[in-house]
Write a protein that holds these residues in place. Structure first.
Motif, PDB file in Angstrom:
ATOM      1  N   THR A  58      69.753  96.956  80.573  1.00  0.00           N
ATOM      2  CA  THR A  58      69.340  95.563  80.481  1.00  0.00           C
ATOM      3  C   THR A  58      69.538  94.999  79.078  1.00  0.00           C
ATOM      4  OG1 THR A  58      67.064  96.186  79.996  1.00  0.00           O
ATOM      5  CG2 THR A  58      67.635  95.822  82.312  1.00  0.00           C
ATOM      6  N   TYR A  60      68.185  91.254  76.927  1.00  0.00           N
ATOM      7  CA  TYR A  60      67.365  90.051  77.001  1.00  0.00           C
ATOM      8  C   TYR A  60      67.656  89.121  75.841  1.00  0.00           C
ATOM      9  CZ  TYR A  60      64.490  92.511  80.439  1.00  0.00           C
ATOM     10  OH  TYR A  60      64.049  93.176  81.553  1.00  0.00           O
ATOM     11  N   THR A  69      61.150  90.120  82.805  1.00  0.00           N
ATOM     12  CA  THR A  69      61.684  91.418  83.197  1.00  0.00           C
ATOM     13  C   THR A  69      62.722  91.223  84.285  1.00  0.00           C
ATOM     14  OG1 THR A  69      59.577  92.513  82.710  1.00  0.00           O
ATOM     15  CG2 THR A  69      61.154  93.711  84.083  1.00  0.00           C
ATOM     16  N   SER A  71      65.255  93.019  87.065  1.00  0.00           N
ATOM     17  CA  SER A  71      65.378  94.249  87.839  1.00  0.00           C
ATOM     18  C   SER A  71      66.449  94.058  88.899  1.00  0.00           C
ATOM     19  CB  SER A  71      64.038  94.628  88.472  1.00  0.00           C
ATOM     20  OG  SER A  71      63.578  93.607  89.339  1.00  0.00           O
TER      21      SER A  71
END
Length: 122
Positions: A58, A60, A69, A71
């Motif tokens: 991931t 950000y 978050t 997923s």
């Protein structure tokens, strides 16, 4: 072809939460590469929110770290964005992006959804 289909936007008060979903939709999908969320507020450039690879790596944007978050469920070709502690400055149209895909008849890159509005009131 493959489309990015978003859902889950809406209006929420500051401090609240929302969850966005994006499905890579199409026939005979063999693989989906990285997927992610970007946002664009009025008068501003589109910016990275979060991305996730098929291996769950991931990334950000700085403004959402610790609050959002991302997923992914590969079996469903779906990603989610859980947004907590929302702020008025999170107000924007959120766009889903598919970096690459392969089907039985086609290969493509850089697919964008139509966007879903997120509005955070103060």
């Amino acid at each position: 072809q493959v489309q990015a289909v978003e859902s889950g936007g809406g209006l929420v008060q500051a401090g609240g939460s929302l969850r966005l979903s994006c499905v890579a939709s199409g026939r005979s999908i063999f693989s989906i590469g990285a997927m992610g969320w970007y946002r664009q507020a009025p008068g501003r450039q589109r910016e990275l929110v979060a991305t996730i690879t098929s291996g769950d790596s991931t990334e950000y944007g700085d403004s959402v770290k610790g609050r959002f978050t991302i997923s992914r469920v590969n079996a469903k070709n779906t990603i989610y964005l859980q947004m907590n502690s929302l702020k008025p400055e999170d107000t924007a149209v959120y766009y889903c992006n598919i970096d690459s895909f392969a089907t039985s008849t086609a290969f493509g890159r850089d697919v964008w959804g139509q966007g879903t509005q997120v509005t955070v009131s103060s």
